[in-house]
Design an enzyme around this catalytic site. Structure first.
Site, PDB file in Angstrom:
ATOM      1  CD  GLU A 171      -2.359   2.482  -3.524  1.00  0.00           C
ATOM      2  OE1 GLU A 171      -3.113   3.396  -3.858  1.00  0.00           O
ATOM      3  OE2 GLU A 171      -1.686   2.501  -2.479  1.00  0.00           O
ATOM      4  CG  ASP A 184      -1.816   1.188   1.323  1.00  0.00           C
ATOM      5  OD1 ASP A 184      -2.657   1.340   0.428  1.00  0.00           O
ATOM      6  OD2 ASP A 184      -1.669   1.975   2.274  1.00  0.00           O
TER       7      ASP A 184
END
EC number: 2.4.1.18
Length: 744
Positions: free
Chosen positions: A468, A415
């Site tokens: 990401e 993330d």
């Protein structure tokens, strides 16, 4: 007799201030008036009497003398010259008695080599040493505790087994490593504990174990002793195949899931499903729907439901919201036995400031940077990891390996990579500090990422690392040898933003934004992309996927079927967030279940049926995925017809081609011409406008035969029925002698 110097040591023990209690407590060989003997000292607040008992011969007992009223005892044993294994028989003032090995009679459970590797940042299985482990050590069963707090004045283990008494089990600091260690015999599974830290400032705080394998259910914050190694896996076939698999040439259509809101149990207070129940319900659903992987929003322990798991306090602990670590392993095992891979969202970018967590752990900025310009995300209210500190990078790299190895997770979706790469991410001038060269790149984070991905590629072959990353950082999925970051794949955030911008437009205006539809192919082969329609796009008043679609209700469904069809045809692996597959109208909320009741209505049933058919069509046709990252796998037939808002393209595998035509207007064409590379017959194999999916039923029932009419830069073309707001897929039928020949 205790000397003044020794008395000072006793007071340091009683006050919980001793950095090396083993030098005072336990058994020690000494010489008194020229005579060798042994002495045993123990500090057990609340004990009335303590007797030292020879563990090899229960007949040899040595009553201890109370030296201090708080519970400090000592006995000199003049007839014993050498150390021996012993136990302590204890009685309290309520006449309760118990027998235990003395925690201060054991050697360190952390070796010098462990400490060396940890300090060098290369102890990739450090989680096997740090934290709390149920072991048999030097003949006794118990739990080894270890925690890193180099600037603490003292650290002790507190728990329900010692009444949370901060004085009862002080730990020893192992040299310059900054690691505090203690072996406590006799503890049990599910015992709760924390580390009581007297910080460098003198402030006292109770910290959860950074390496805890299990944690209490929020709002409680204690760590829990749990033997995670006892689970017996049944997925050997899957794991063996994983090591040899080529993820780049394999299908991957991911179902993104938040476990706490996928489905709940309304008749039982709207409680969460357990991991076991999810294995029974979620796994069969995903398999039936034809998804190849499940991606889980973070299940690492977190205190606040509204963070969705992205503010982690227990990096090694699957959240207790849904059950135990063993139950989570069972869930993953069930996925693998049903041919479903598991990807886990992982958050090495930042962590929350909760007092019981990692922040200012020993009174200093230990896991984070001291300088707030480097150490804090002001927008998120969190701390940023100090990737340049070897023990911190070791903590994170070992954590990634832990999930991939110990829990058989097939890949980590990392993330907020952009926030790691850029020092000025979401910061204004004056809120960030440049690197040593005056740039905005976080050089320590870059090195950490390269190191981590290199190590994982070697230690866990077949595991995926998916970034990401929302910027144009070059080489995210190139290897570190090629000056890349070493990720397996990267979320294509640019495609998602462009495509959603386009598909939300009224079809009459789409021709003015045609580039948003086609631009993704201009950079498609710069990285190994995953196309995503993720959870972030269906929250915070962005609307659910069906709500983004323009037009009346029929057009909304048609647009959504077309949107998914185009995404699946476009090169790249695929991801869809839960609820989108049956066109949930409400935005997603972590606080409630998906709207499964909608499936009583035909529109939602048909949408779900469409996604099921599209998924299984995708899985069955290698042209969708075998050459996702090979330029030979895709060719535009027509990408410039903005006026008609129609695009057509070819997807290829080594043995097959599929021909896609996508109409982004509500116009129906009963005689639409498409260029094709070969003469012959072309058969419709998929059509999003079929009535069973809720479409208008404009289909090509019979194969269409090519004509020698140049079109779209090809010498041959076919005429097809092109339905409104729809995707149609054709394949060329095998040539045979009966096939009608084209006229010259």
């Amino acid at each position: 007799m205790i000397t003044i110097k020794q008395l000072n040591e006793v007071f340091r023990i009683i006050n919980g201030e001793h950095p090396d209690p083993h030098t005072v407590l336990g058994m020690h060989e000494l010489e008194n008036d020229g005579k060798k003997m042994v002495a045993v000292r123990a500090f057990i607040p609340g004990a009335k009497t303590i007797t030292v008992v020879d563990a090899a011969s229960r007949r040899l007992k040595y009553p201890m003398e109370r030296i201090h009223e708080d519970g400090f005892f000592e006995v000199l044993i003049p007839d014993r010259e050498e150390w021996f294994r012993y136990k302590l028989d204890c009685t309290d003032y309520q006449e309760h008695s118990w027998t235990t090995y003395d925690p201060y009679a054991f050697s360190p459970t952390i070796t010098e080599y462990d400490r060396y590797l940890f300090g060098a940042g290369t102890h990739y299985n450090i989680y096997e040493k740090m934290g709390a482990h149920m072991i048999t050590f030097e003949g006794a069963k118990g739990v080894s505790f270890a925690v890193w707090a180099p600037n603490a004045k003292s650290v002790s283990v507190i728990g329900n087994f010692n009444g949370w008494d901060t004085r009862r089990h002080p730990m020893r600091r192992l040299g310059l490593s900054g690691i505090w260690e203690l072996f406590i015999p006799g503890l049990a599974v599910m015992d709760q504990y924390k580390f009581h830290v007297v910080q460098s400032t003198g402030r006292q705080v109770d910290k959860s174990d950074p390496y805890a394998f299990y944690s209490q259910l929020r709002p409680e914050t204690a760590s829990v002793i749990f033997p995670i190694g006892r689970y017996k896996w049944k997925d050997r076939r899957w794991m063996t195949a994983r090591k040899k698999a080529n993820v780049y040439t394999a299908p991957m259509n991911i179902y993104e899931v938040h476990l706490g809101s996928w489905m709940r149990v309304p008749e039982e207070g709207d409680r969460f499903l357990t991991y076991t129940e999810l294995a029974e319900r979620l796994v069969p659903y995903v398999k039936e729907m034809g998804f190849s992987h499940i991606e889980l929003l973070p299940v690492e322990e977190h205190p606040f439901d509204g963070s969705w798991g992205y503010q982690v306090t227990g990096y090694y602990s699957p959240t207790s919201r849904y059950g135990t670590p063993a139950m989570f392993k069972e869930f993953i095992d069930t996925c693998h036995q049903n041919g479903i891979g598991v990807i886990l969202d992982w958050v090495p970018a930042h962590f929350p400031k909760d007092d019981f967590g990692l922040g200012r752990f020993d009174g200093t900025a230990l896991y984070e940077h001291q300088d707030p310009r480097r150490g804090e995300h002001l927008q998120w209210g969190t701390y940023i990891f100090n990737y340049g500190r070897k023990e911190v990078s070791n903590f994170l790299i070992a954590n990634a390996i832990f999930w991939l190895d110990e829990y058989h997770i097939d890949g980590l979706r990392v993330d907020a990579v952009a926030s790691m790469l850029y020092l000025d991410f979401c910061k204004n001038d004056g809120e960030w500090a440049a690197n040593e060269y005056g740039g905005r790149e976080n050089l320590e984070a870059v090195e950490f990422i390269k190191h981590m991905n290199s190590i994982i590629a070697k230690r866990v072959p077949g595991a995926m690392m998916i970034a990401e990353e929302s910027t144009s950082w070059e080489g995210v999925t190139k290897s570190p040898r090629e000056h890349g970051l070493g990720f397996t794949m990267k979320w294509n955030m640019g495609w998602m933003n462009d495509f959603l911008f386009y598909i939300k437009k009224d079809p009459i205006y789409r021709k003015y934004h045609h580039n948003n539809l086609t631009f993704g192919m201009a950079y498609n082969y710069s990285e190994n992309f995953v196309l995503v329609l993720s959870h972030d796009e269906v929250v915070h008043e962005k609307s659910a996927m069906i709500g983004k679609m323009p037009g009346d209700l029929w057009q909304k469904y048609a647009n959504l079927r077309l949107a998914y069809g185009f995404m699946y045809g476009h090169p790249g692996k695929k991801l869809l967030f839960m609820g989108g597959e049956f066109a949930q109208f409400n935005e997603w909320s972590e606080a409630r279940s998906l709207d499964w009741h909608l499936l009583q209505y035909k529109d939602h049933q048909q949408m779900q049926g469409y996604m099921k058919a599209l998924n299984h069509f995708y899985l069955s046709e290698s042209a969708f995925w075998q050459m996702d990252y090979d330029p030979r796998g895709f060719t535009w037939i027509e990408c410039d017809d903005a006026e008609s808002s129609v695009v057509s393209f070819i997807r290829r595998s080594e043995k097959k081609e599929l021909y896609f035509v996508c109409n982004f207007t509500p116009e129906t064409y009963m005689d639409f011409r498409v260029g094709v590379p070969f003469r012959g017959s072309y058969r419709e194999v998929f059509n999003s406008d079929e009535t069973q999916y809720g479409g208008s039923g404009v289909v090509n029932e019979k194969a269409v035969v090519s004509e020698k009419m140049p079109w779209n830069r090809y010498q041959n073309s076919i005429r097809i029925k092109l339905p409104p707001l729809a995707m149609v897929v054709f394949e060329k039928e095998p040539d045979n002698e009966e096939e009608p020949k084209q006229k010259k």
